[in-house]
Scaffold this active site. Structure first.
Site, PDB file in Angstrom:
ATOM      1  N   SER A 144       6.155  66.979   3.218  1.00  0.00           N
ATOM      2  CA  SER A 144       5.216  66.187   4.316  1.00  0.00           C
ATOM      3  C   SER A 144       4.790  64.975   3.895  1.00  0.00           C
ATOM      4  O   SER A 144       4.335  64.146   4.724  1.00  0.00           O
ATOM      5  CB  SER A 144       4.149  66.767   4.806  1.00  0.00           C
ATOM      6  OG  SER A 144       4.483  68.346   5.115  1.00  0.00           O
ATOM      7  N   HIS A 175      12.532  65.193   6.180  1.00  0.00           N
ATOM      8  CA  HIS A 175      11.189  65.777   6.706  1.00  0.00           C
ATOM      9  C   HIS A 175      11.380  66.236   7.990  1.00  0.00           C
ATOM     10  O   HIS A 175      11.625  65.388   8.918  1.00  0.00           O
ATOM     11  CB  HIS A 175      10.102  64.732   6.483  1.00  0.00           C
ATOM     12  CG  HIS A 175       8.715  65.284   6.968  1.00  0.00           C
ATOM     13  ND1 HIS A 175       7.828  64.437   7.555  1.00  0.00           N
ATOM     14  CD2 HIS A 175       8.372  66.544   6.871  1.00  0.00           C
ATOM     15  CE1 HIS A 175       6.645  65.202   7.895  1.00  0.00           C
ATOM     16  NE2 HIS A 175       7.040  66.481   7.418  1.00  0.00           N
ATOM     17  N   GLU A 229      12.793  62.518   9.482  1.00  0.00           N
ATOM     18  CA  GLU A 229      12.629  61.281   8.599  1.00  0.00           C
ATOM     19  C   GLU A 229      13.303  61.460   7.216  1.00  0.00           C
ATOM     20  O   GLU A 229      13.171  62.397   6.594  1.00  0.00           O
ATOM     21  CB  GLU A 229      10.872  61.244   8.305  1.00  0.00           C
ATOM     22  CG  GLU A 229      10.034  60.936   9.527  1.00  0.00           C
ATOM     23  CD  GLU A 229       8.767  61.017   9.176  1.00  0.00           C
ATOM     24  OE1 GLU A 229       7.959  60.025   9.686  1.00  0.00           O
ATOM     25  OE2 GLU A 229       8.291  61.723   8.595  1.00  0.00           O
ATOM     26  N   ASN A 282       3.375  61.563   9.786  1.00  0.00           N
ATOM     27  CA  ASN A 282       1.893  62.172   9.367  1.00  0.00           C
ATOM     28  C   ASN A 282       0.994  61.121   8.961  1.00  0.00           C
ATOM     29  O   ASN A 282      -0.332  61.221   9.362  1.00  0.00           O
ATOM     30  CB  ASN A 282       2.468  62.993   8.131  1.00  0.00           C
ATOM     31  CG  ASN A 282       2.807  64.653   8.607  1.00  0.00           C
ATOM     32  OD1 ASN A 282       2.694  64.807   9.516  1.00  0.00           O
ATOM     33  ND2 ASN A 282       3.342  65.188   7.336  1.00  0.00           N
TER      34      ASN A 282
HETATM   35  N1  CAA Z   1      10.436  78.425  17.943  1.00  0.00           N
HETATM   36  C1  CAA Z   1      11.572  77.935  18.866  1.00  0.00           C
HETATM   37  N2  CAA Z   1      11.444  77.281  20.136  1.00  0.00           N
HETATM   38  C2  CAA Z   1      10.212  77.214  20.525  1.00  0.00           C
HETATM   39  C3  CAA Z   1       9.175  77.488  19.674  1.00  0.00           C
HETATM   40  C4  CAA Z   1       9.439  77.911  18.411  1.00  0.00           C
HETATM   41  N3  CAA Z   1       8.148  78.120  17.560  1.00  0.00           N
HETATM   42  N4  CAA Z   1       7.993  77.224  20.485  1.00  0.00           N
HETATM   43  C5  CAA Z   1       8.268  76.711  21.553  1.00  0.00           C
HETATM   44  N5  CAA Z   1       9.689  76.803  21.774  1.00  0.00           N
HETATM   45  C6  CAA Z   1      10.617  76.673  22.806  1.00  0.00           C
HETATM   46  C7  CAA Z   1      10.362  77.384  23.929  1.00  0.00           C
HETATM   47  O1  CAA Z   1      11.435  78.422  23.896  1.00  0.00           O
HETATM   48  C8  CAA Z   1      10.809  76.486  25.031  1.00  0.00           C
HETATM   49  O2  CAA Z   1      12.159  76.554  25.239  1.00  0.00           O
HETATM   50  P1  CAA Z   1      13.029  76.210  26.536  1.00  0.00           P
HETATM   51  O3  CAA Z   1      12.753  74.879  26.956  1.00  0.00           O
HETATM   52  O4  CAA Z   1      14.349  76.506  26.184  1.00  0.00           O
HETATM   53  O5  CAA Z   1      12.605  77.439  27.649  1.00  0.00           O
HETATM   54  C9  CAA Z   1      10.316  75.162  24.490  1.00  0.00           C
HETATM   55  O6  CAA Z   1      10.199  75.233  23.306  1.00  0.00           O
HETATM   56  C10 CAA Z   1       8.876  74.700  25.362  1.00  0.00           C
HETATM   57  O7  CAA Z   1       8.090  75.673  24.990  1.00  0.00           O
HETATM   58  P2  CAA Z   1       7.035  76.445  25.965  1.00  0.00           P
HETATM   59  O8  CAA Z   1       7.296  76.298  27.459  1.00  0.00           O
HETATM   60  O9  CAA Z   1       6.555  77.691  25.432  1.00  0.00           O
HETATM   61  O10 CAA Z   1       5.530  75.828  25.496  1.00  0.00           O
HETATM   62  P3  CAA Z   1       5.235  74.308  25.459  1.00  0.00           P
HETATM   63  O11 CAA Z   1       5.581  73.516  26.608  1.00  0.00           O
HETATM   64  O12 CAA Z   1       3.840  74.273  24.879  1.00  0.00           O
HETATM   65  O13 CAA Z   1       5.887  73.529  24.071  1.00  0.00           O
HETATM   66  C11 CAA Z   1       5.996  73.038  22.094  1.00  0.00           C
HETATM   67  C12 CAA Z   1       5.661  74.098  23.001  1.00  0.00           C
HETATM   68  C13 CAA Z   1       7.228  72.303  22.139  1.00  0.00           C
HETATM   69  C14 CAA Z   1       5.650  73.673  20.752  1.00  0.00           C
HETATM   70  C15 CAA Z   1       4.769  72.065  22.506  1.00  0.00           C
HETATM   71  O14 CAA Z   1       3.419  72.582  22.423  1.00  0.00           O
HETATM   72  C16 CAA Z   1       4.736  70.493  21.332  1.00  0.00           C
HETATM   73  O15 CAA Z   1       5.421  69.743  21.503  1.00  0.00           O
HETATM   74  N6  CAA Z   1       3.798  70.674  20.634  1.00  0.00           N
HETATM   75  C17 CAA Z   1       3.547  69.616  19.458  1.00  0.00           C
HETATM   76  C18 CAA Z   1       4.408  69.980  18.184  1.00  0.00           C
HETATM   77  C19 CAA Z   1       4.261  68.930  17.163  1.00  0.00           C
HETATM   78  O16 CAA Z   1       3.739  67.988  17.407  1.00  0.00           O
HETATM   79  N7  CAA Z   1       5.061  69.146  15.940  1.00  0.00           N
HETATM   80  C20 CAA Z   1       4.712  68.094  14.852  1.00  0.00           C
HETATM   81  C21 CAA Z   1       3.826  68.948  14.148  1.00  0.00           C
HETATM   82  S1  CAA Z   1       3.715  68.058  12.485  1.00  0.00           S
HETATM   83  C22 CAA Z   1       4.820  68.729  11.512  1.00  0.00           C
HETATM   84  O17 CAA Z   1       5.511  69.538  11.570  1.00  0.00           O
HETATM   85  C23 CAA Z   1       4.933  67.860  10.280  1.00  0.00           C
HETATM   86  C24 CAA Z   1       4.098  68.091   9.098  1.00  0.00           C
HETATM   87  O18 CAA Z   1       4.760  67.766   8.209  1.00  0.00           O
HETATM   88  C25 CAA Z   1       2.809  68.852   9.040  1.00  0.00           C
END
Ligand code: CAA
Length: 283
Positions: free
Chosen positions: A119, A140, A152, A190
């Protein structure tokens, strides 16, 4: 195709996600971890996601079997020796990553490209440990890997253009949009996201509002898809704290001082979604 066989080291949330989308894209995947229970958990996650996709009619049961058939698992890193690209997604600790790259450098074919899903740790430092810094690159991914579209791609000091191109190409093959970033703490996402999450934890610690209201505020007031404290839980508070501490050390800027709330959650073993408890409960 740029490659046919991809190795993934680490079957946690990120490694399992990378293995899943790669198997879906038709690559042969070798997934390695140190303990069978981690491998099994990774396979369970993939299975659950494919079952969900099948129930929505997005894939068939035959597709699911085919994807699963593309994945070979092992507890031995030497199973990665003839992969054209190995993506490491193990714990965010520089010493452990360097040790893993030292071993991969010895085990893998001289032409194998080694990528790290770090990360924000130094690609150059990880590359130096591998003995093949020209063929080490950052790739990433974002959590949850099957949903988040970005990768990334980060060259280290000695990474060749050919290595960067391979990482970009494989990212596209597995359905992601790659962008190139320079080696700097946190790269792009990040660098901007982590201070925001740390600030949300500071606000929570100071009692500015409840966890629920801090999250609601950012969802309704800034149109975020998820509140910052729920995002801390999703990323893993342990991972997040390691990144904030790394920023604090690298930038030497008090604005990156880790929030006590993050430290306390980690000390209590409440890492977020993966342990069933963080800022919110998931049990
Ligand atoms: N695995 C696989 N698919 C998933 C999932 C998971 N863990 N969580 C959700 N999904 C899928 C669902 O199945 C759904 O698919 P469909 O469109 O086919 O139906 C879709 O994503 C939307 O899910 P939900 O309707 O259940 O829920 P939501 O609208 O709240 O979306 C989310 C979930 C996409 C995770 C949303 O909450 C989101 O965008 N969150 C932000 C995520 C983010 O910012 N991630 C970056 C983190 S930083 C990082 O990772 C880097 C690091 O180095 C720390």
């Amino acid at each position: 195709m740029a490659i046919s066989k991809l190795g993934v080291l680490g079957a946690g949330a990120m490694g399992a996600g990378i293995a899943q989308i790669s198997a879906q894209a038709g690559l042969k995947v070798v997934l390695v971890d140190i303990d069978q229970k981690f491998v099994d958990r990774g396979l369970q996650t993939m299975n659950k996601n494919w079952e969900k996709d099948a129930s929505k009619g997005k894939i068939t049961q035959e597709d699911k079997e085919r994807f699963l058939g593309n994945i070979q698992t092992s507890l031995d890193k030497s199973a990665l020796k003839d992969c054209e690209l190995v993506i490491e997604a193990i714990i965010e600790n520089i010493d452990i990553k360097k040790q893993a790259f030292r071993e991969l450098g010895e085990i893998c074919s001289p032409s194998t490209v080694l990528a790290t899903n770090t990360s924000g740790l130094s690609i150059t430092e990880i590359g130096a440990a591998s003995g093949r810094p020209d063929r080490v690159v950052g790739m990433h991914f974002f959590n949850p890997v099957p949903v988040m579209r970005l990768v990334e791609v980060i060259p280290g000091e000695e990474t060749t253009e050919e290595t960067v191109e391979l990482a970009m190409e494989v990212s596209r093959i597995i359905g992601k949009t790659p962008i190139r970033a320079k080696e700097a703490p946190g790269f792009i996402v990040n660098r901007l996201l982590v201070p925001y999450l740390n600030d949300a934890a500071h606000a929570y610690q100071e009692g500015v509002a409840s966890a629920e209201d801090i999250d609601l505020a950012m969802k309704l007031g800034a149109n975020m898809p998820i509140g910052p404290l729920a995002l801390c839980d999703l990323v893993g508070i342990d991972v997040l704290l390691m990144v904030v501490e790394h920023f604090y050390k690298e930038f030497g800027d008090p604005k990156f001082r880790p929030a006590l709330a993050l430290k306390q959650k980690v000390r209590a073993g409440h890492f977020g979604v993966k342990t069933g408890k963080g800022f919110f409960d998931y049990t």
